[in-house]
Structure formats: structure tokens, C-alpha cells
Design an enzyme around this catalytic site. Structure first.
Site, short mmCIF file in Angstrom:
data_model
loop_
_atom_site.label_atom_id
_atom_site.label_comp_id
_atom_site.label_asym_id
_atom_site.label_seq_id
_atom_site.Cartn_x
_atom_site.Cartn_y
_atom_site.Cartn_z
N GLY A 1 -8.27 19.06 -7.09
CA GLY A 1 -7.10 19.42 -6.28
C GLY A 1 -7.27 20.71 -5.50
N LYS B 1 -19.20 1.12 -15.46
CA LYS B 1 -18.05 1.89 -15.95
C LYS B 1 -16.90 1.84 -14.93
CE LYS B 1 -20.85 5.06 -18.73
NZ LYS B 1 -21.26 6.46 -18.95
N HIS C 1 0.85 -1.19 0.00
CA HIS C 1 0.00 0.00 0.00
C HIS C 1 0.89 1.24 0.00
CE1 HIS C 1 -2.66 3.10 1.75
NE2 HIS C 1 -3.64 2.40 1.19
N ASP D 1 -7.10 12.55 -8.20
CA ASP D 1 -6.71 11.30 -7.54
C ASP D 1 -7.99 10.64 -7.04
OD1 ASP D 1 -5.64 9.22 -6.11
OD2 ASP D 1 -4.48 10.45 -4.71
N MET D 2 -8.42 9.59 -7.73
CA MET D 2 -9.71 9.01 -7.39
C MET D 2 -9.66 7.49 -7.36
SD MET D 2 -11.85 9.51 -10.93
CE MET D 2 -11.60 8.39 -12.31
N ALA D 3 -10.41 6.92 -6.43
CA ALA D 3 -10.63 5.48 -6.44
C ALA D 3 -11.65 5.16 -7.51
CB ALA D 3 -11.13 5.03 -5.07
#
Length: 357
Positions: A309, A227, A117, A175-177
Site C-alpha cells: 500500500g 499455488k 466488475h 490488493d492482489m490478483a
């Protein structure tokens, strides 16, 4: 009364813990910086809440405190074997290789295997944009999300992130999951004894749930339905299958598997702006793009159009000034490790205003 911590002192304290656990100081500083930066940006799910599990895995021999990493470069492509070092250390080495390769060749791809991680992708993006480099970062993760139509976890909340430098404006930091929400936020909710919003997760029987603990026993859901599932699968194919890292069921959960390393895979893709056009011209064009977006007519009730951001940047300024508040459970964990290693967490309190009203 909530204690608030000075971000620099908190980073020093955490670095002291990792050093005491056998990690070289230079690497301990990297791990601590990545955790505290996440807290500064309001991404508490990836902040010092993760220090406890990192330290436990180091102690159990599930991570190497100081293993030699190996890189093989062919043309513009590098494969980095992280040798089971802490993820932030491996990620930082991958970033360095990607930046060096992009400056040399215009673009570079660094695939990573045998990592752990590695915190937030934004940690690396912010360093890349400072070097006038566009960066794309992906990582796979352990099974927490079902495929569309499935009942149980099979793929991870595999993040996709992009950093683009700007001139006068803030850089574009996405920055995305690939889940509706990062699983770490559900972990934080469970630690605080809070419920989660509907639509975040299902329980182990496939039923929608707002119970954080039931969600942790079940699955988080993909963003945008099929998606998000497709994007997560694509990331796993690149970061896991292509690099030789674990994929699907073979990416081990750091909280549950105490027999094997995680074997996480990452992908860093870098572009040197100067190979396309003068860097300052590019930044001017990005500024213009951002300013035109922010000048667009706003929907009713919307006061400002934001760029990815921006909120995190504002949160950083706020928390640098007013301190970082930690859940009581995290304070207890950090203080417990400090007592073992002869360190005092209270030394990291914000002196000017240690308590919030």
C-alpha cells in the site's frame, strides 16, 4: 505533450457521464470515485479506462442503472443480491453491511451474487480501515486464466485483498490478483501498443508471448504456478459457488458476452478490532510491527523495505499534485461519451499544468 487531468474534476466528469446514462447521482459518484481512485493509486488497469465498457453495458441493458438490491441476514452472515447493479455500487452496499455487522457482532461475512466488475478491492479496504475495521475482500472474475496444466482459460484472476488499520503508519493495504499480473494491465498495454514482459501470459496455442493482443486472445498465468491456481480456485468456490453467483465458465466476460449479465460474486469479511482489544493499543502494535520490519537489514541495492500500500499511497500524492495522464484511446472514448451527453472532457484538465514536459 501529455494532457493531465485534475482528479476531482475527472471524477465529476465521469459521474456526469454515468448520471446521463441513467444512474442516480449518488451511485454515479461512487462509480466515478472508484475509477479515479484506481488511477490515482497507479492501478490504471482499473481506472477510467473501464468507464467506456461500463457505459456500453448500461446502454445495452447488460447492467441495471438503478435496481433494488436485496439482503438476507442470518446471525453474522449476510447474502446480498446485487440485482445486476454496477459493481462499485453493489460493493459499496456490501461494505456497509459488513461494517455494520462487525460493529454489532464483532465479525461479519457478506457474500454477494448478481454483481458486476467492482473495480479495485483497495477502494473498499481504505474505507474499512478508516472505520477501525480489518477487512478481507475476494471476488471472482470471468475466465482469463488456465488451471495449472491446462491450455485454455477456465478461472478468473480472482483478487484477494486485506486491509489492516495502523496508527502513525500507513495502513496495510494488500490488493492482489491471483495471476502474475492483472489482465487489465495487458488491456492497457494493448491499447498503448506496448509489449508485455515474458512470463505474464500465453497465447491461444499455449506458447509464451510478449504480444499484448496475443495474450488477450490466450491466457494470463497464475502467480506462483500451482499455488496461484489453487488460491484462485478457492476464491471462486467461496465467491461463486457458495453465494449462488456465477463460477468458472458461468461468470460472463463483460467485453465479450452481450446476451447475459456478468453475475460476479464477491465476499466481504470484517473484524471489529475493538472486540479483540482496545483499538488504540492494536494500532500501536501494528505501528511497532511495521517499524521493526522497515528497520530490518536490507539486501544489496535496496534502499527501503516497503509495506503493501505504500507505493500506491505515494503515487496518489504525486497524481493529486501533478494530475492523471490518460492514454489517447481513453481520452477519445471519454470525449466521445461527453459529446453524446453534452459534457466537455477538457473541463477536467489540470489548470495549473495541463501538459507534461
Amino acid at each position: 505533450m501529455i494532457r493531465r487531468y485534475d482528479w476531482q474534476k475527472l471524477a465529476q466528469y465521469c459521474a456526469g457521464l454515468f448520471t446521463a446514462a441513467g444512474v442516480p447521482r449518488e451511485h454515479a459518484d461512487i462509480i466515478a470515485e472508484s475509477l479515479v481512485q484506481a488511477d490515482l493509486r497507479g492501478i490504471d488497469s482499473h481506472g477510467v479506462v473501464r468507464a467506456d465498457i461500463y457505459l456500453k453495458r448500461l446502454e445495452a441493458g447488460m447492467m441495471n442503472a438503478d435496481g433494488q438490491m436485496f439482503a438476507r441476514t442470518t446471525g453474522t452472515v449476510t447474502l446480498l443480491d446485487g440485482n445486476n447493479n454496477p459493481g462499485a455500487v453493489v460493493g459499496t452496499r456490501a461494505l456497509e453491511l459488513a461494517l455494520e455487522g462487525a460493529k454489532r457482532n464483532g465479525s461479519a461475512v457478506v457474500g454477494v451474487k448478481r454483481s458486476n466488475h467492482f473495480g479495485t478491492c483497495a477502494y473498499y479496504l481504505l474505507k474499512a480501515v478508516q472505520r477501525d475495521t480489518i477487512m478481507i475482500i475476494m471476488s471472482n472474475a470471468s475466465q482469463t486464466m488456465p488451471p495449472t496444466g491446462g491450455l485454455r482459460p477456465f478461472i478468473g484472476t480472482n483478487p484477494l485483498a486485506v486491509g489492516v488499520p495502523a496508527g502513525r503508519r500507513l495502513p496495510f493495504i494488500l490488493d492482489m490478483a491471483t495471476s502474475v499480473v492483472a489482465r487489465g494491465k495487458i488491456i492497457v498495454a494493448a491499447q498503448k501498443g506496448e509489449s508485455i514482459p515474458p512470463g505474464w501470459a500465453i497465447d491461444k496455442y499455449g506458447n509464451p508471448t510478449t504480444d499484448a493482443n496475443a495474450a488477450l486472445e490466450g491466457s494470463v498465468l497464475p502467480m506462483a504456478g500451482a499455488k496461484g491456481y489453487g488460491i484462485s480456485l478457492f476464491i471462486d468456490l467461496l465467491c461463486g459457488v457458495l453465494t449462488g453467483a456465477g463460477f468458472g465458465r458461468y461468470v460472463n466476460n463483460m467485453y465479450e458476452n452481450w446476451d447475459e449479465p456478468q453475475n460476479v460474486g464477491h465476499m466481504f469479511i470484517a473484524f471489529d478490532i475493538g472486540k479483540f482489544m482496545p483499538t488504540e493499543l492494536f494500532k500501536e502494535r501494528v505501528d511497532r510491527y511495521i517499524e521493526e520490519i522497515k528497520a530490518e537489514p536490507r539486501a544489496p541495492g535496496v534502499s527501503e523495505i516497503l509495506i503493501p500500500g505504500e507505493l500506491e499511497h505515494r503515487k496518489t500524492l504525486e497524481r493529486k499534485s501533478h494530475g492523471i495522464a490518460l492514454p489517447a484511446s481513453v481520452e477519445t472514448e471519454l470525449q466521445g461519451w461527453g459529446e453524446r451527453f453534452g459534457l466537455d472532457l477538457s473541463s477536467a484538465l489540470l489548470e495549473e499544468s495541463p501538459y507534461s514536459r
